[in-house]
Structure formats: structure tokens, C-alpha cells
Design an enzyme around this catalytic site. Structure first.
Site, short mmCIF file in Angstrom:
data_model
loop_
_atom_site.label_atom_id
_atom_site.label_comp_id
_atom_site.label_asym_id
_atom_site.label_seq_id
_atom_site.Cartn_x
_atom_site.Cartn_y
_atom_site.Cartn_z
N CYS A 129 2.73 -9.50 -12.60
CA CYS A 129 2.25 -9.98 -11.30
C CYS A 129 0.80 -9.52 -11.07
CB CYS A 129 3.17 -9.46 -10.19
SG CYS A 129 2.81 -10.15 -8.57
N CYS A 130 0.52 -8.24 -11.35
CA CYS A 130 -0.85 -7.73 -11.18
C CYS A 130 -1.81 -8.44 -12.13
CB CYS A 130 -0.90 -6.23 -11.44
SG CYS A 130 -0.45 -5.21 -10.02
N CYS A 212 -1.42 -4.51 -2.14
CA CYS A 212 -0.65 -5.64 -1.62
C CYS A 212 0.53 -5.12 -0.78
CB CYS A 212 -0.10 -6.46 -2.78
SG CYS A 212 -1.34 -7.27 -3.76
N CYS A 215 3.91 -3.94 -2.30
CA CYS A 215 3.82 -2.81 -3.23
C CYS A 215 3.14 -1.59 -2.59
CB CYS A 215 3.07 -3.21 -4.49
SG CYS A 215 3.83 -4.60 -5.35
N CYS A 238 -3.12 -1.01 -11.31
CA CYS A 238 -2.84 -2.45 -11.37
C CYS A 238 -3.29 -3.04 -12.69
CB CYS A 238 -3.51 -3.17 -10.20
SG CYS A 238 -5.31 -3.08 -10.25
S1 SF4 Z 1 0.16 -5.09 -6.23
FE1 SF4 Z 1 2.26 -5.99 -6.22
S2 SF4 Z 1 2.10 -7.97 -5.19
FE2 SF4 Z 1 0.00 -7.29 -5.69
S3 SF4 Z 1 -0.44 -8.27 -7.60
FE3 SF4 Z 1 0.37 -6.25 -8.13
S4 SF4 Z 1 2.61 -6.48 -8.35
FE4 SF4 Z 1 1.79 -8.37 -7.37
#
Ligand code: SF4
EC number: 1.8.4.10
Length: 242
Positions: A129-130, A212, A215, A238
Site C-alpha cells: 500500500c505504501c 495516513c 495507520c 513507509c
Molecule cells: S501509511 Fe497506511 S494507508 Fe498510507 S500508504 Fe502506507 S499503508 Fe497505505
């Protein structure tokens, strides 16, 4: 090679080897320099091919850099998962400081990511996701620049203790400048107070480190300030700064 030599030898086009030479010399010469001196060097060396990144946790770096290089490009990674307060801080920054905020987005919206990879990817595979929402969009946005300025500090995490004030970013083949690498939390607090720096209001609600929304959680008194990031997932970065 002196810093004057370094700056004098720079043209518009520069090879990777030139840049790596610059980094090696500058990291030594600038290790004891102030944040403002480091930024001044970076602005003189890279001109408009220098930018900075901000998570809009606060405007400390923006305050510092805009005093030296008004109108500087500020890259903000708009992941689609930010707190409303973070988006508000971004908008306020554009009004208050002499900077050019550039909103960077992932190639997929959150809805498209949910459709293609399933909902709540951040809970199942936060690294992916990151990568999709932060690392890849930033890599793309950094392409036109020779150097970028980041606000990371050595005391923030064990993964950052070796941070140099000027580094070679091998992954992106460019220069990374970390003018407040040596600062402590106390240095940060003092600068913010003395200069009335704009801050994300979540800081007043026990969010000392802001990412985010899915998280990031509040942190109790005495806890590590970064313990609210990816809590329980065994993740501390991240991927942008690795
Ligand atoms: S901090 Fe969480 S929501 Fe944001 S990009 Fe990374 S995994 Fe995705």
C-alpha cells in the site's frame, strides 16, 4: 575539493558521477553547518532543480527553506487516506508561505485500488500500500529534479541514526539533503515556538507523528512519538527513506 570548487564546477547538465562527487565532499564540509547554511548551499548548487517534500505534519522545513529559496517546489504526497487536518494544513501552507505546493497522487484512486487489490490493503499488506500510494508517486514526481530536501532526523528512529546532512539517493540517482538531520526534538520545538511555525492541529490531540489516518493512532504520555505509526504491524518506515 572545496565547496566553492563544487559550486563553480556545476553546469545545468550533470552526470551521476559528478553528483556523487558533490555528495561526498558536501557531506564532510557541511556536517557541522547550520540548517540554513546547508539549505543555502543546496539552493546555490541545484537552483530550480531542487525541491522539498513535506508530509504536512508541520511547516518547519517549509519555513526554513522558503526563507532561503522563496517559491520553492514543495511535494506533498496526497495518498487519499490523509486526515482532514493534514489536508487543511497543506492548504494553509500554500496561503501562508512563499512556496509552490505540488499535490502528488497515486496512479490509482483509493476506490480503484480497492477494486483491483481488495479493500483495506493497508491492513493486509501495508508495504505494498505504501509503495503504491507513496513511494512510486514520489519517485515519479522527483524525476525532473537533481536534489530533494527532506526533514528526517537522526533521533527519530533507529533506522535514521546514520542519516547524513547530504546523501546520495542511490535508488533515485539523485542528491538528498537532510538539513535538520542533527536536530533534536527540543531544537524542533524551540524553532517552531520562536518562529510561529504552522503546525498540523492533530499535534495538540496526542498525534506527535502523523501519517495516513488508517495507520496512525494517538500516543500516550511517555510513549515513543513514532509508536503511533503502523502500530502492531512491525513496520517503522513507509519506504520513502529506505
Ligand atoms: S501509511 Fe497506511 S494507508 Fe498510507 S500508504 Fe502506507 S499503508 Fe497505505
Amino acid at each position: 575539493m572545496t565547496l566553492v570548487d563544487i559550486e563553480a564546477g556545476l553546469g545545468q547538465q550533470r552526470s551521476t558521477l559528478d553528483l556523487q562527487d558533490i555528495v561526498e565532499s558536501a557531506a564532510i564540509f557541511l556536517e557541522d553547518a547550520s540548517a540554513r547554511e546547508i539549505i543555502r548551499w543546496a539552493a546555490a548548487t541545484f537552483g530550480d532543480r531542487l525541491c522539498l517534500t513535506s508530509s504536512m505534519s508541520d511547516a518547519l522545513l517549509i519555513d526554513l527553506v522558503s526563507r532561503v529559496k522563496p517559491g520553492v517546489d514543495v511535494l506533498f504526497i496526497d495518498t487519499g487516506y490523509h486526515f482532514a487536518e493534514t489536508i487543511g494544513t497543506r492548504d494553509a501552507v500554500q496561503q501562508v508561505y512563499d512556496v509552490n505546493v505540488i499535490n502528488i497522487k497515486s496512479s490509482r484512486t483509493v476506490q480503484e485500488q480497492d477494486r483491483d487489490l481488495g479493500p483495506r490493503l493497508f491492513g493486509r499488506n501495508p508495504d505494498l500500500c505504501c509503495y503504491l500510494r507513496k513511494v512510486e508517486p514520489l519517485n515519479r514526481a522527483l524525476e525532473p529534479y537533481l536534489a530533494w530536501i527532506s526533514g528526517i532526523r537522526r533521533d527519530e528512529a533507529t533506522s535514521r541514526t546514520g542519516t547524513k546532512v547530504v546523501e546520495w539517493d542511490a535508488k533515485r540517482q539523485m542528491v538528498k539533503v537532510n538539513p535538520i538531520a542533527k536536530w533534536t526534538q527540543e531544537d524542533v520545538d524551540n524553532y517552531m515556538a520562536d518562529n510561529g511555525v504552522l503546525i498540523n492541529p492533530l499535534h495538540y490531540d496526542n498525534y506527535p507523528s502523523i501519517g495516513c489516518a488508517p495507520c496512525t493512532r494517538q500516543v500516550a504520555e511517555g510513549e515513543d512519538p513514532r509508536s503511533g505509526r503502523w502500530a502492531g504491524l512491525g513496520k517503522v518506515e513507509c519506504g520513502i527513506h529506505l
